[in-house]
Design a protein around this motif. Structure first.
Motif, mmCIF file in Angstrom:
data_model
loop_
_atom_site.group_PDB
_atom_site.id
_atom_site.type_symbol
_atom_site.label_atom_id
_atom_site.label_comp_id
_atom_site.label_asym_id
_atom_site.label_seq_id
_atom_site.Cartn_x
_atom_site.Cartn_y
_atom_site.Cartn_z
ATOM 1 N N VAL A 239 34.674 40.938 21.756
ATOM 2 C CA VAL A 239 33.635 40.054 22.275
ATOM 3 C C VAL A 239 34.017 39.699 23.703
ATOM 4 O O VAL A 239 35.198 39.435 23.984
ATOM 5 C CB VAL A 239 33.512 38.785 21.406
ATOM 6 C CG1 VAL A 239 32.502 37.820 21.999
ATOM 7 C CG2 VAL A 239 33.131 39.165 19.979
ATOM 8 N N ALA A 240 33.062 39.694 24.611
ATOM 9 C CA ALA A 240 33.434 39.511 26.015
ATOM 10 C C ALA A 240 32.398 38.707 26.783
ATOM 11 O O ALA A 240 31.205 38.721 26.467
ATOM 12 C CB ALA A 240 33.629 40.869 26.679
ATOM 13 N N TRP A 241 32.896 37.995 27.800
ATOM 14 C CA TRP A 241 32.081 37.311 28.788
ATOM 15 C C TRP A 241 32.519 37.780 30.174
ATOM 16 O O TRP A 241 33.671 38.184 30.375
ATOM 17 C CB TRP A 241 32.274 35.796 28.743
ATOM 18 C CG TRP A 241 31.761 35.094 27.539
ATOM 19 C CD1 TRP A 241 30.591 34.416 27.410
ATOM 20 C CD2 TRP A 241 32.441 34.951 26.276
ATOM 21 N NE1 TRP A 241 30.486 33.874 26.148
ATOM 22 C CE2 TRP A 241 31.599 34.187 25.437
ATOM 23 C CE3 TRP A 241 33.658 35.412 25.782
ATOM 24 C CZ2 TRP A 241 31.948 33.869 24.135
ATOM 25 C CZ3 TRP A 241 34.009 35.102 24.477
ATOM 26 C CH2 TRP A 241 33.159 34.337 23.656
ATOM 27 N N CYS A 242 31.603 37.684 31.123
ATOM 28 C CA CYS A 242 31.948 37.995 32.502
ATOM 29 C C CYS A 242 31.108 37.123 33.420
ATOM 30 O O CYS A 242 29.937 36.839 33.124
ATOM 31 C CB CYS A 242 31.681 39.477 32.783
ATOM 32 S SG CYS A 242 32.348 40.038 34.356
ATOM 33 N N PHE A 243 31.712 36.695 34.533
ATOM 34 C CA PHE A 243 31.057 35.787 35.471
ATOM 35 C C PHE A 243 31.427 36.189 36.891
ATOM 36 O O PHE A 243 32.553 36.596 37.161
ATOM 37 C CB PHE A 243 31.523 34.337 35.264
ATOM 38 C CG PHE A 243 31.535 33.877 33.834
ATOM 39 C CD1 PHE A 243 30.442 33.217 33.288
ATOM 40 C CD2 PHE A 243 32.654 34.092 33.029
ATOM 41 C CE1 PHE A 243 30.462 32.785 31.971
ATOM 42 C CE2 PHE A 243 32.686 33.663 31.708
ATOM 43 C CZ PHE A 243 31.584 33.005 31.179
ATOM 44 N N THR A 244 30.488 36.049 37.812
ATOM 45 C CA THR A 244 30.797 36.226 39.227
ATOM 46 C C THR A 244 29.808 35.409 40.051
ATOM 47 O O THR A 244 28.723 35.065 39.563
ATOM 48 C CB THR A 244 30.743 37.709 39.647
ATOM 49 O OG1 THR A 244 31.296 37.868 40.965
ATOM 50 C CG2 THR A 244 29.308 38.243 39.648
ATOM 51 N N LEU B 255 35.480 36.880 36.832
ATOM 52 C CA LEU B 255 36.297 36.474 35.691
ATOM 53 C C LEU B 255 35.787 37.117 34.411
ATOM 54 O O LEU B 255 34.603 37.023 34.087
ATOM 55 C CB LEU B 255 36.283 34.952 35.535
ATOM 56 C CG LEU B 255 37.007 34.394 34.298
ATOM 57 C CD1 LEU B 255 38.514 34.674 34.372
ATOM 58 C CD2 LEU B 255 36.738 32.905 34.139
ATOM 59 N N PHE B 256 36.689 37.778 33.668
ATOM 60 C CA PHE B 256 36.405 38.320 32.345
ATOM 61 C C PHE B 256 37.169 37.494 31.302
ATOM 62 O O PHE B 256 38.306 37.086 31.546
ATOM 63 C CB PHE B 256 36.925 39.756 32.209
ATOM 64 C CG PHE B 256 36.254 40.792 33.049
ATOM 65 C CD1 PHE B 256 35.391 41.720 32.483
ATOM 66 C CD2 PHE B 256 36.512 40.879 34.416
ATOM 67 C CE1 PHE B 256 34.800 42.703 33.238
ATOM 68 C CE2 PHE B 256 35.917 41.858 35.183
ATOM 69 C CZ PHE B 256 35.054 42.771 34.597
ATOM 70 N N ILE B 257 36.555 37.314 30.151
ATOM 71 C CA ILE B 257 37.241 36.758 28.987
ATOM 72 C C ILE B 257 36.919 37.665 27.807
ATOM 73 O O ILE B 257 35.752 38.009 27.579
ATOM 74 C CB ILE B 257 36.787 35.318 28.679
ATOM 75 C CG1 ILE B 257 37.074 34.403 29.872
ATOM 76 C CG2 ILE B 257 37.480 34.788 27.425
ATOM 77 C CD1 ILE B 257 36.465 33.012 29.737
#
Length: 340
Positions: free
Chosen positions: A139-144, A272-274
């Motif tokens: 499962v992943a999130w990404c933000f920029t 940022l990735f989580i």
């Protein structure tokens, strides 16, 4: 772009056009290859706002000297489950390709991991950045951050970036559930495409330089875009500014704008990735938990008119592999001219 002349290209021709254009601009081979892969994926999925149109900005940033042509990203583990890639003011696609395999390995090892891409020029779609992570079963999130062109809710002056968020959940047959959207009412690239096509934008997307609502994309680009959902989109945009900026030691979109040189390329910033391995919360019931998610998707799709995020892209991807893609003839000619 109904009624506009188009050129049909195979995905192989899209990739070759990207490579030839970026090489002619003097970009290093490793970066050119990574960007070509990124743009080709976007075109294959009919994600036009991050497809061939973006080559213009990439080339402008290379020729203006803003982006580093040859500097290779440097991977640095900050902690066992916290990773960092120094992009050295290069473009993001190569930095992402450098860090994502290590992110996957760290999440599998520790259950959860984070990856910060530092000091990069990001111009690609976030769904493409996280898709390999989600295809690996995480499962992943990404933000920029994005270009500083969005006013806060209730305001009329640009303060924030378009600040996209992506989320992915693993699915069968390499078709994960992924959404990727700007926290503004529309991505800036969509507004730019409307301007190029001579089409109006919907009401509620933007205000002009005078602060009045506008449907003119040129006025919107000169004024400010608006958050989606009013104060809710504004709050999410602020969250992205914080966690993709100060949290990882990078710029806010306003700070990025202050160091811009005025070319049409991407802003300087971070990403940022989580990633989380679902197995970390209990191996014994993992199949049941994943099954519950599939049931939720099935029930949603059973309702007439419901389409899950990413389904349109997957259908376009299958079609593009066979039929290729249509590119506006004006844009195609513009890209050919870039090669000199």
């Amino acid at each position: 772009m109904t009624g506009t002349a188009t050129v049909r290209l195979s995905l192989e021709e899209v990739h070759a056009l990207c490579l030839d254009t970026l090489r002619a601009a003097g970009l290093g081979e490793a970066h050119a290859q990574a960007i070509a892969r990124s743009i080709t994926r976007a075109e294959a999925d009919e994600c036009r706002s991050h497809g061939l149109y973006r080559l213009i900005g990439y080339v402008d940033s290379v020729r203006s000297g803003k982006a580093e042509r040859h500097a290779l990203p440097e991977f640095t583990p900050a902690a066992p489950a916290v990773l960092r890639v120094e992009a050295k003011r290069g473009f993001a696609p190569l930095a992402v390709e450098t860090g994502v395999p290590a992110l996957i390995a760290a999440a599998r090892r520790s259950g959860i991991a984070a990856l910060a891409i530092h000091d990069c020029y990001h111009f690609s779609a976030l769904w493409a950045d996280i898709e390999p992570v989600v295809e690996a079963g995480l499962v992943a999130w990404c933000f920029t951050i994005g270009q500083c062109c969005v006013a806060p809710s209730g305001g009329t002056t640009a303060l924030l970036g378009t600040n996209p968020i992506a989320f992915g959940w693993p699915g069968p047959q390499r078709r994960p559930f992924i959404f990727d959207f700007a926290t503004s009412a529309s991505a800036r690239g969509e507004v730019e495409l409307k301007r190029r096509a001579g089409e109006p934008i919907p009401e509620g997307w933007a205000v002009g330089p005078d602060g009045a609502p506008t449907t003119d994309p040129a006025a919107a680009l000169a004024g400010a875009l608006l958050p989606f959902g009013g104060h809710k989109g504004f709050a999410l945009s602020l969250m992205v500014e914080l966690i993709a900026g100060p949290l990882i030691g990078d710029l806010t979109s306003r700070q990025a704008k202050a160091v811009e040189n005025g070319d049409s390329g991407p802003p300087l910033g971070g990403e940022l990735f989580i990633a989380i391995d679902p197995a970390v919360f209990g191996i014994d019931d993992l199949p049941a938990r994943l099954g519950a998610a599939r049931e939720l998707f099935t029930l949603a799709k059973a309702q007439p008119g419901v389409r899950l995020p990413a389904e349109r892209r997957y259908a376009a991807r299958a079609r593009s592999r066979v039929e290729g893609v249509e590119v506006p003839a004006v844009l195609h000619a513009e890209l050919l001219a870039l090669r000199g």
